[in-house]
Design an enzyme around this catalytic site. Structure first.
Site, PDB file in Angstrom:
ATOM      1  N   LYS A 174      -4.315  -6.653   3.641  1.00 13.62           N
ATOM      2  CA  LYS A 174      -4.328  -5.542   2.674  1.00 13.62           C
ATOM      3  C   LYS A 174      -5.769  -5.202   2.283  1.00 13.62           C
ATOM      4  O   LYS A 174      -6.138  -4.033   2.135  1.00 13.62           O
ATOM      5  CB  LYS A 174      -3.486  -5.899   1.436  1.00 13.62           C
TER       6      LYS A 174
ATOM      7  N   HIS B 220      -7.251  -3.299   5.004  1.00 14.07           N
ATOM      8  CA  HIS B 220      -6.694  -1.952   4.917  1.00 14.07           C
ATOM      9  C   HIS B 220      -7.488  -1.120   3.911  1.00 14.07           C
ATOM     10  O   HIS B 220      -7.854   0.027   4.171  1.00 14.07           O
ATOM     11  CB  HIS B 220      -5.212  -2.018   4.515  1.00 14.07           C
ATOM     12  N   ASN B 221      -7.745  -1.705   2.760  1.00 17.26           N
ATOM     13  CA  ASN B 221      -8.488  -0.968   1.737  1.00 17.26           C
ATOM     14  C   ASN B 221      -9.914  -0.660   2.191  1.00 17.26           C
ATOM     15  O   ASN B 221     -10.433   0.421   1.919  1.00 17.26           O
ATOM     16  CB  ASN B 221      -8.521  -1.761   0.426  1.00 17.26           C
TER      17      ASN B 221
ATOM     18  N   SER C 192       0.826  -1.209   0.000  1.00 21.41           N
ATOM     19  CA  SER C 192       0.000   0.000   0.000  1.00 21.41           C
ATOM     20  C   SER C 192       0.860   1.258   0.000  1.00 21.41           C
ATOM     21  O   SER C 192       1.947   1.274   0.555  1.00 21.41           O
ATOM     22  CB  SER C 192      -0.905   0.046   1.231  1.00 21.41           C
TER      23      SER C 192
ATOM     24  N   GLU D  67      -9.687   2.168   4.363  1.00 19.33           N
ATOM     25  CA  GLU D  67      -9.430   3.331   3.482  1.00 19.33           C
ATOM     26  C   GLU D  67     -10.767   3.864   2.926  1.00 19.33           C
ATOM     27  O   GLU D  67     -11.010   5.078   2.933  1.00 19.33           O
ATOM     28  CB  GLU D  67      -8.507   2.862   2.358  1.00 19.33           C
TER      29      GLU D  67
HETATM   30  C1  6PG Z   1      -3.259   1.428  -1.599  1.00 21.56           C
HETATM   31  C2  6PG Z   1      -4.557   1.628  -2.323  1.00 21.56           C
HETATM   32  C3  6PG Z   1      -4.518   0.950  -3.671  1.00 21.56           C
HETATM   33  C4  6PG Z   1      -5.600   1.406  -4.624  1.00 21.56           C
HETATM   34  C5  6PG Z   1      -6.982   1.046  -4.201  1.00 21.56           C
HETATM   35  C6  6PG Z   1      -8.029   1.897  -4.870  1.00 21.56           C
HETATM   36  O1  6PG Z   1      -3.329   0.888  -0.505  1.00 21.56           O
HETATM   37  O2  6PG Z   1      -2.224   1.824  -2.105  1.00 21.56           O
HETATM   38  O3  6PG Z   1      -5.602   1.088  -1.592  1.00 21.56           O
HETATM   39  O4  6PG Z   1      -4.519  -0.418  -3.427  1.00 21.56           O
HETATM   40  O5  6PG Z   1      -5.481   2.751  -4.870  1.00 21.56           O
HETATM   41  O6  6PG Z   1      -7.184  -0.280  -4.551  1.00 21.56           O
HETATM   42  O7  6PG Z   1      -9.218   1.244  -4.701  1.00 21.56           O
HETATM   43  P1  6PG Z   1     -10.574   1.674  -5.372  1.00 21.56           P
HETATM   44  O8  6PG Z   1     -10.314   1.851  -6.841  1.00 21.56           O
HETATM   45  O9  6PG Z   1     -11.470   0.524  -5.088  1.00 21.56           O
HETATM   46  O10 6PG Z   1     -10.959   2.953  -4.725  1.00 21.56           O
END
Ligand code: 6PG
Length: 473
Positions: free
Chosen positions: A183, A186-187, A129, A190
């Site tokens: 991960k 984590h997303n 990430s 996010e």
């Molecule tokens: C990270 C981000 C990366 C990505 C996301 C975007 O941790 O660096 O999460 O993995 O930018 O997958 O996800 P979406 O397109 O679903 O918003």
């Protein structure tokens, strides 16, 4: 000559930046891409004069790797990963390691790990990430795979990862799919964080209508305190960027239609499957879905008016503070829910996840990096068996201190007809979790009424089930 410490297949931006990061830390790296011109372009540009082997064929790529060979795949999740694995298998030997550094579904990682184990190969599912910049300067890395494989990979990944509080943001998460699962979680978090920030923006916009510059000031101020985080920081910057064509704030020109690649949906889907409430992230996923119905919303806005907006007459600074507290409190709930999900998955798959470690590697490099992750790290390090983050003394006290402001921000949103699904679902979780009694007694009675599903009684021992003859009382 087999001189490379590691090799990477897939030179899209993330792959390119990762190998540049590895090379800059002293590693000799082999690179390969299915389309040879991509390797050539890299060789002639950012890779020029650097310590890479620019392989034009997969056998050349593999031949460049030191044993045990470490081949990292950075291609689109799904079938492309399987395709590269199949091409690599005949070229590798027992003990070699294949690494998938994309956002793969953890069950795919589990399947691949099992499959490659039968062939004597290690397979690592590694969550990375931090976006493009993180990949180049130091991401947060969440590796999952065998202990033996990790021993070979640790010197590389711990050196290229971000550093927070003197510790590398990379730790072995556990076997098979553990890294990709963490991960994914984590997303999900996010998604929750981003939605919460958007709801704070929406309330303030409806009540106070600040300009983009004023918003930059508000968020900039928040970023100096307990909300200090990468996402608040970039939000501040977003508000201050102007469109060169019109001179307007660029944020005011962006279409309000959110995209998503899928990790948020996976997170919520599996939480529901395990019986874990994940309402904040669930609200965030649904909010993105609703936002994408732009045309339907535009049509509905003409026929479904909300409350008549009244000018705000209260204390402007107080509302801003209330919204900030609501954001902070909701964020705590979101992380609490996410950690419970990780606990349930850890139990389900026998991963033995370490929550202190997880929180610690999220403190730097990744998208959700934030000052308050230090507090989460402390909470789990001092009590690894913590049932729910909101029971930790620091977070409990914070929620108790902020709840009045949290409620007032949600009330303001409701008065103005502003949707705050993540703020309010976080508050509802808090208000449910802290209740000794919920209205589920009535729900159980309903289930028993129409389906004879039985119920337990408060005046009898648990585990004894009763049915009432509702039709003939
Ligand atoms: C990270 C981000 C990366 C990505 C996301 C975007 O941790 O660096 O999460 O993995 O930018 O997958 O996800 P979406 O397109 O679903 O918003």
């Amino acid at each position: 000559m087999s001189t490379c410490d590691i090799g990477l297949i897939g030179l899209a931006v993330m792959g390119e930046n990762l190998v540049l990061n590895m090379e800059s830390r002293g590693f000799h790296v082999a690179v390969f891409n299915r389309t040879t011109s991509v390797v050539e372009a890299f060789e002639a540009s950012r890779g020029k004069g650097k310590n890479f082997v620019f392989a034009k064929t997969l056998p050349d790529f593999v031949a460049a790797l030191k044993r045990p060979r470490k081949a990292q795949i950075m291609v689109k999740a799904g079938a492309p990963v399987d395709a590269v694995i199949e091409q690599l298998i005949p070229l590798l030997e027992p003990g070699d390691i294949i690494i998938d550094g994309g956002n793969s579904l953890w069950t795919d990682t589990q399947r691949r790990e099992k499959y490659l184990k039968e062939k004597g190969l290690h397979f690592f599912g590694v969550g990375v990430s931090g976006g493009e910049e993180g990949a180049l300067k130091g991401p947060s890395i969440m590796p999952g795979g065998s202990k033996q494989g990790w021993e070979a990979l640790a010197p590389i990944y711990t050196k290229i990862a971000a550093v927070a509080e003197g510790e590398p943001c990379c730790r072995h998460m556990g076997p098979d799919g553990a890294g990709h699962y963490v991960k994914m979680a984590h997303n999900g978090i996010e998604y929750g964080d981003m939605q919460l920030i958007c709801e704070a923006y929406a309330i303030l916009k409806a009540a106070l209508n600040p300009s983009a510059d004023e918003f930059a000031e508000i968020f900039g101020e928040w970023n100096k305190g307990k909300l200090d985080s990468f996402l608040i920081d970039i939000t501040t910057k977003i508000f201050s960027r102007k469109d060169p064509e019109t001179g307007k704030a660029i944020v005011d020109l962006v279409l309000d239609k959110a995209g998503q690649k899928g990790t948020g949906k996976w997170t919520v889907g599996h939480a529901v499957e395990m019986g874990v409430p994940l309402s904040v992230i669930g609200s965030a996923v649904e909010a993105r879905i609703l936002s994408s119905l732009k045309d339907e919303r535009v049509a509905a806005s003409a026929v479904l008016p909300g409350p008549t907006a009244k000018p705000f007459t209260g204390d402007r600074a107080k509302l801003i503070e209330a919204v900030r507290d609501a954001l902070y409190a909701s964020k705590i709930i979101s992380y609490a829910q996410g950690m419970v999900q990780l606990g349930a998955a850890s139990k389900l798959y026998n991963w033995n996840l370490n929550f202190g470690d997880i929180a610690s590697i999220w403190r730097g490099g990744c998208i959700i990096r934030a000052r308050f992750l230090n507090r989460i790290t402390d909470a789990y390090r001092s009590n690894p068996d913590l049932k729910n983050l909101i029971l930790d003394p620091f977070f409990r006290d914070t929620l108790l201190e902020t709840q009045a402001n949290w409620r007032s921000a949600v009330t303001t949103a409701i008065e103005y007809g502003v949707a705050v699904p993540a703020f309010s679902s976080a508050l509802s979780y808090f208000d449910s979790y802290r209740q000794a009694n919920l209205p589920a007694n009535l729900l159980q009675a309903q289930r028993d009424y129409f389906g004879a599903h039985t119920y337990e009684r408060i005046d009898k021992p648990r585990g004894e089930f009763f049915h009432f003859d509702w039709l003939n009382p």
